[in-house]
Design an enzyme around this catalytic site. Sequence first.
Site, PDB file in Angstrom:
ATOM      1  N   GLY A  48      20.852 -30.619  30.893  1.00  0.00           N
ATOM      2  CA  GLY A  48      20.649 -29.421  30.088  1.00  0.00           C
ATOM      3  C   GLY A  48      21.967 -28.961  29.489  1.00  0.00           C
ATOM      4  N   GLU A  49      22.109 -27.650  29.321  1.00  0.00           N
ATOM      5  CA  GLU A  49      23.315 -27.023  28.759  1.00  0.00           C
ATOM      6  C   GLU A  49      23.502 -27.300  27.266  1.00  0.00           C
ATOM      7  OE1 GLU A  49      26.914 -27.993  30.874  1.00  0.00           O
ATOM      8  OE2 GLU A  49      26.031 -27.615  32.840  1.00  0.00           O
TER       9      GLU A  49
END
Length: 350
Positions: free
Chosen positions: A316-317
């Site tokens: 993610g991120e």
Amino acid sequence: MPQSVPLFQIEPVSKAQDQLIQQKIDLKTKPPGALGQLESLALQIARIQGAKQLQIVYPTMLVFAGDHGIAAEGVSIAPSEVTRQMVQNFAHGGAAINVFCRQLGFNLEVIDCGILTPVEDAEGIIDQRLGAGTAAIHLEPAMTLACVDKGFAMAQALIERHHQAGCNLVAFGEMGIGNTSSAAAIMAAIMQLDVADCVGRGTGINSETLERKQMLIELALLLHQSAMTGPRQVLACLGGFEIVQMTGAMLAAAERKMLVVVDGFIATAAALVAVSINANVRDYLIFAHRSEEQGHQRMLEHLKAKPLLSLGLRLGEGTGAALALPLIQAAVNFYNQMASFSDAGIEAVV
């Protein structure tokens, strides 16, 4: 009076110049189709920008953070406190997304959409809090419909600020312990799939935790079945504050004819909702990568998306979206700079 939902006036891209664009691509010094997916990407960008010279200006990575009530049920390997700790890490420049954005030339902005406890005195963290985490979706709606609309309005203002600064490409990432549960629930509701086809191991949960995660999502879908009469209602019942604002920001970016780079499973769930609200947004979406989350491939197929990368990512991120930027820039550069056969004095390859 409840807040009115922002109206997103999204134009479909024009295909009137497709023949000329494709001819320009085909007459570059290469066999037709030899640059593979970069060619279809160049076509998509040319449709959006409608210009002879394509460009990427002030590429911006937006990372939306929020906490989830369902996380208290142990559906992740990490507790909710990790969301705040990671937001602090973003502020200090120590996360993977910080490293990649520095390397690749992204402007990075982190938005607190509603983590449990705000990070005090954190430079670069934008306060767009809708609450201190959502409610547990298997017990009650995640938020009110008015909260969804407020999140959309906040996201619209955020995108307008970046658009006014000259940005024409925005990428989407997220952080939120428990948000794979919310994303899987949204996917199951919108695509009308069995929960087992949508739920994955997220950050790496064991089989017992996976079963509990699946059971809680099934309870949530049963509880809210009658209330989920449209995509906004799905967000209110099952969403996260960060997913709501990502959805609104994607719609707002498409409205402004910006390139929208979608990261992994969570961001794709937001894109799924955005397309359900206004199908024209799909023309502006560039899907960065295929993640390891098992439901992601199904969502990509549903959206007729061919991601640029498949690296086994599950962080993610916005990390996958960041890594896709050089490929997007390569598509722009070959379109703008590569010689045609006539320019180079080479006989055309048929």
